[in-house]
Design a protein around this motif. Structure first.
Motif, PDB file in Angstrom:
ATOM      1  N   VAL A   9       0.860  -1.184   0.000  1.00 49.31           N
ATOM      2  CA  VAL A   9       0.000   0.000   0.000  1.00 49.31           C
ATOM      3  C   VAL A   9       0.897   1.236   0.000  1.00 49.31           C
ATOM      4  N   GLY A  10       0.535   2.233  -0.794  1.00 53.10           N
ATOM      5  CA  GLY A  10       1.276   3.494  -0.805  1.00 53.10           C
ATOM      6  C   GLY A  10       2.640   3.415  -1.449  1.00 53.10           C
ATOM      7  N   GLN A  11       2.808   2.510  -2.386  1.00 57.48           N
ATOM      8  CA  GLN A  11       4.137   2.351  -2.968  1.00 57.48           C
ATOM      9  C   GLN A  11       4.587   3.560  -3.773  1.00 57.48           C
ATOM     10  N   GLU A  12       3.650   4.367  -4.287  1.00 62.92           N
ATOM     11  CA  GLU A  12       4.039   5.562  -5.052  1.00 62.92           C
ATOM     12  C   GLU A  12       4.815   6.538  -4.180  1.00 62.92           C
ATOM     13  N   ALA A  13       4.389   6.674  -2.927  1.00 61.90           N
ATOM     14  CA  ALA A  13       5.059   7.617  -2.022  1.00 61.90           C
ATOM     15  C   ALA A  13       6.471   7.174  -1.680  1.00 61.90           C
ATOM     16  N   MET A  14       6.700   5.884  -1.674  1.00 62.16           N
ATOM     17  CA  MET A  14       8.010   5.374  -1.274  1.00 62.16           C
ATOM     18  C   MET A  14       8.960   5.186  -2.456  1.00 62.16           C
ATOM     19  N   TYR A  15       8.408   5.271  -3.667  1.00 61.12           N
ATOM     20  CA  TYR A  15       9.239   5.035  -4.853  1.00 61.12           C
ATOM     21  C   TYR A  15      10.096   6.256  -5.148  1.00 61.12           C
ATOM     22  N   ASN A  16      11.386   6.042  -5.249  1.00 54.64           N
ATOM     23  CA  ASN A  16      12.318   7.107  -5.572  1.00 54.64           C
ATOM     24  C   ASN A  16      12.719   6.957  -7.028  1.00 54.64           C
ATOM     25  N   GLY A  17      12.231   7.855  -7.881  1.00 53.82           N
ATOM     26  CA  GLY A  17      12.488   7.768  -9.318  1.00 53.82           C
ATOM     27  C   GLY A  17      13.955   7.897  -9.678  1.00 53.82           C
ATOM     28  N   TRP A  18      14.699   8.677  -8.899  1.00 50.78           N
ATOM     29  CA  TRP A  18      16.115   8.867  -9.193  1.00 50.78           C
ATOM     30  C   TRP A  18      16.872   7.561  -8.993  1.00 50.78           C
ATOM     31  N   LYS A  19      16.570   6.827  -7.912  1.00 52.64           N
ATOM     32  CA  LYS A  19      17.234   5.556  -7.633  1.00 52.64           C
ATOM     33  C   LYS A  19      16.494   4.364  -8.249  1.00 52.64           C
ATOM     34  N   ARG A  20      15.245   4.605  -8.675  1.00 53.46           N
ATOM     35  CA  ARG A  20      14.395   3.560  -9.255  1.00 53.46           C
ATOM     36  C   ARG A  20      14.195   2.378  -8.291  1.00 53.46           C
ATOM     37  N   GLN A  21      13.999   2.719  -7.037  1.00 50.85           N
ATOM     38  CA  GLN A  21      13.749   1.736  -5.991  1.00 50.85           C
ATOM     39  C   GLN A  21      12.828   2.354  -4.957  1.00 50.85           C
ATOM     40  N   HIS A  22      12.246   1.519  -4.115  1.00 51.56           N
ATOM     41  CA  HIS A  22      11.468   2.006  -2.989  1.00 51.56           C
ATOM     42  C   HIS A  22      12.441   2.298  -1.849  1.00 51.56           C
ATOM     43  N   LYS A  23      12.302   3.484  -1.271  1.00 51.44           N
ATOM     44  CA  LYS A  23      13.283   3.955  -0.290  1.00 51.44           C
ATOM     45  C   LYS A  23      12.603   4.659   0.877  1.00 51.44           C
ATOM     46  N   VAL A  24      13.323   4.734   1.979  1.00 50.56           N
ATOM     47  CA  VAL A  24      13.024   5.680   3.046  1.00 50.56           C
ATOM     48  C   VAL A  24      14.232   6.606   3.126  1.00 50.56           C
ATOM     49  N   LYS A  25      13.957   7.873   3.398  1.00 55.70           N
ATOM     50  CA  LYS A  25      15.022   8.868   3.461  1.00 55.70           C
ATOM     51  C   LYS A  25      15.253   9.305   4.896  1.00 55.70           C
ATOM     52  N   TYR A  26      16.501   9.609   5.176  1.00 55.06           N
ATOM     53  CA  TYR A  26      16.883  10.214   6.436  1.00 55.06           C
ATOM     54  C   TYR A  26      17.723  11.440   6.124  1.00 55.06           C
ATOM     55  N   GLN A  27      17.572  12.449   6.946  1.00 57.70           N
ATOM     56  CA  GLN A  27      18.429  13.630   6.847  1.00 57.70           C
ATOM     57  C   GLN A  27      19.413  13.549   8.002  1.00 57.70           C
ATOM     58  N   CYS A  28      20.659  13.771   7.683  1.00 58.09           N
ATOM     59  CA  CYS A  28      21.718  13.577   8.661  1.00 58.09           C
ATOM     60  C   CYS A  28      22.689  14.755   8.587  1.00 58.09           C
ATOM     61  N   VAL A  29      22.995  15.341   9.720  1.00 56.61           N
ATOM     62  CA  VAL A  29      24.034  16.366   9.799  1.00 56.61           C
ATOM     63  C   VAL A  29      25.263  15.698  10.393  1.00 56.61           C
ATOM     64  N   VAL A  30      26.348  15.702   9.636  1.00 61.31           N
ATOM     65  CA  VAL A  30      27.599  15.099  10.109  1.00 61.31           C
ATOM     66  C   VAL A  30      28.527  16.223  10.561  1.00 61.31           C
ATOM     67  N   LEU A  31      29.016  16.106  11.769  1.00 59.34           N
ATOM     68  CA  LEU A  31      29.912  17.108  12.345  1.00 59.34           C
ATOM     69  C   LEU A  31      31.335  16.884  11.842  1.00 59.34           C
ATOM     70  N   PRO A  32      32.204  17.884  11.960  1.00 60.38           N
ATOM     71  CA  PRO A  32      33.583  17.727  11.487  1.00 60.38           C
ATOM     72  C   PRO A  32      34.331  16.560  12.132  1.00 60.38           C
ATOM     73  N   ASN A  33      33.907  16.138  13.325  1.00 61.26           N
ATOM     74  CA  ASN A  33      34.568  15.007  13.982  1.00 61.26           C
ATOM     75  C   ASN A  33      33.932  13.668  13.590  1.00 61.26           C
ATOM     76  N   PHE A  34      33.089  13.668  12.551  1.00 59.84           N
ATOM     77  CA  PHE A  34      32.479  12.477  11.962  1.00 59.84           C
ATOM     78  C   PHE A  34      31.351  11.895  12.806  1.00 59.84           C
ATOM     79  N   LEU A  35      30.866  12.650  13.780  1.00 66.58           N
ATOM     80  CA  LEU A  35      29.708  12.213  14.544  1.00 66.58           C
ATOM     81  C   LEU A  35      28.430  12.692  13.869  1.00 66.58           C
ATOM     82  N   ILE A  36      27.375  11.931  14.047  1.00 68.37           N
ATOM     83  CA  ILE A  36      26.063  12.338  13.555  1.00 68.37           C
ATOM     84  C   ILE A  36      25.515  13.337  14.572  1.00 68.37           C
ATOM     85  N   GLY A  37      25.391  14.584  14.152  1.00 63.87           N
ATOM     86  CA  GLY A  37      24.931  15.638  15.050  1.00 63.87           C
ATOM     87  C   GLY A  37      23.434  15.825  15.033  1.00 63.87           C
ATOM     88  N   ASP A  38      22.785  15.388  13.957  1.00 63.84           N
ATOM     89  CA  ASP A  38      21.334  15.500  13.858  1.00 63.84           C
ATOM     90  C   ASP A  38      20.836  14.390  12.947  1.00 63.84           C
TER      91      ASP A  38
END
Length: 190
Positions: A9-38
């Motif tokens: 159900v809802g496969q259109e929302a999960m389909y990423n045309g650029w990658k041509r696959q079903h995906k979930v996205k995460y936004q990640c801020v990486v700090l200069p010391n290589f830690l995930i800050g957000d």
């Protein structure tokens, strides 16, 4: 971005045309010391990066942090992001030689975000196991979040490729735990 099983159900929302696959996205801020800050997500694979940015409220949170800390603060982001006072990206359109040099230099720093996702996949194979990833499963998004936190602990203990590449040191485990608990205390007070 992690590949998921094709949703029933809802496969259109999960389909990423650029990658041509079903995906979930995460936004990640990486700090200069290589830690995930957000860490923000999951978002639908079809969602535009600028929409994920808006949904995360990252710009407002960075502006608030800059005000509370009284320091200049700026994050270099994806070219799809709009420019803000706390968020820069590569210039679009015609560029001078200096602008091209800047964009090239900064693209190396942006690559470190991909390195974090690669490290997560190497350390915690369950985050990239497509057979386990299904939409609507709260447990897989929680597992991804826990994997991000554990990746930070691993980076504190062992470092990472970006630490060597950028000649930076991560904090010690005790310093990281103190920062993390301070962040949690501040969140509970709000």
């Amino acid at each position: 971005m992690f590949t998921i099983c094709r949703p029933s159900v809802g496969q259109e929302a999960m389909y990423n045309g650029w990658k041509r696959q079903h995906k979930v996205k995460y936004q990640c801020v990486v700090l200069p010391n290589f830690l995930i800050g957000d860490w923000f997500g999951p978002a639908a694979g079809r969602a535009h990066d600028s929409q994920v940015l808006a949904d995360s409220n990252l710009v407002a949170r960075l502006q608030g942090m800059r005000g509370r800390l009284d320091v200049e603060l700026c994050v270099y982001g994806d070219p799809a992001y709009p420019v803000h006072d706390v968020l820069l990206r590569a210039p679009k359109g015609r560029m001078t030689n200096a602008m091209e040099a800047y964009a090239t230099l900064m693209s190396h720093y942006r690559e470190s975000v991909e390195w974090v996702f690669g490290k997560m996949g190497e350390l915690w194979p369950f985050v990239t196991d497509v057979r386990r990833k299904t939409t609507g499963s709260c447990s897989t998004s929680k597992e991804d979040c826990v994997a991000a936190l554990l990746t930070n602990y691993h980076t504190c203990r062992y470092g990472g490729v970006a630490n060597r590449y950028f000649d930076t040191l991560p904090p010690s485990m005790s310093e990281y735990r103190a920062m993390y608990h301070l962040h949690l205390d501040n969140q509970n007070m709000q």
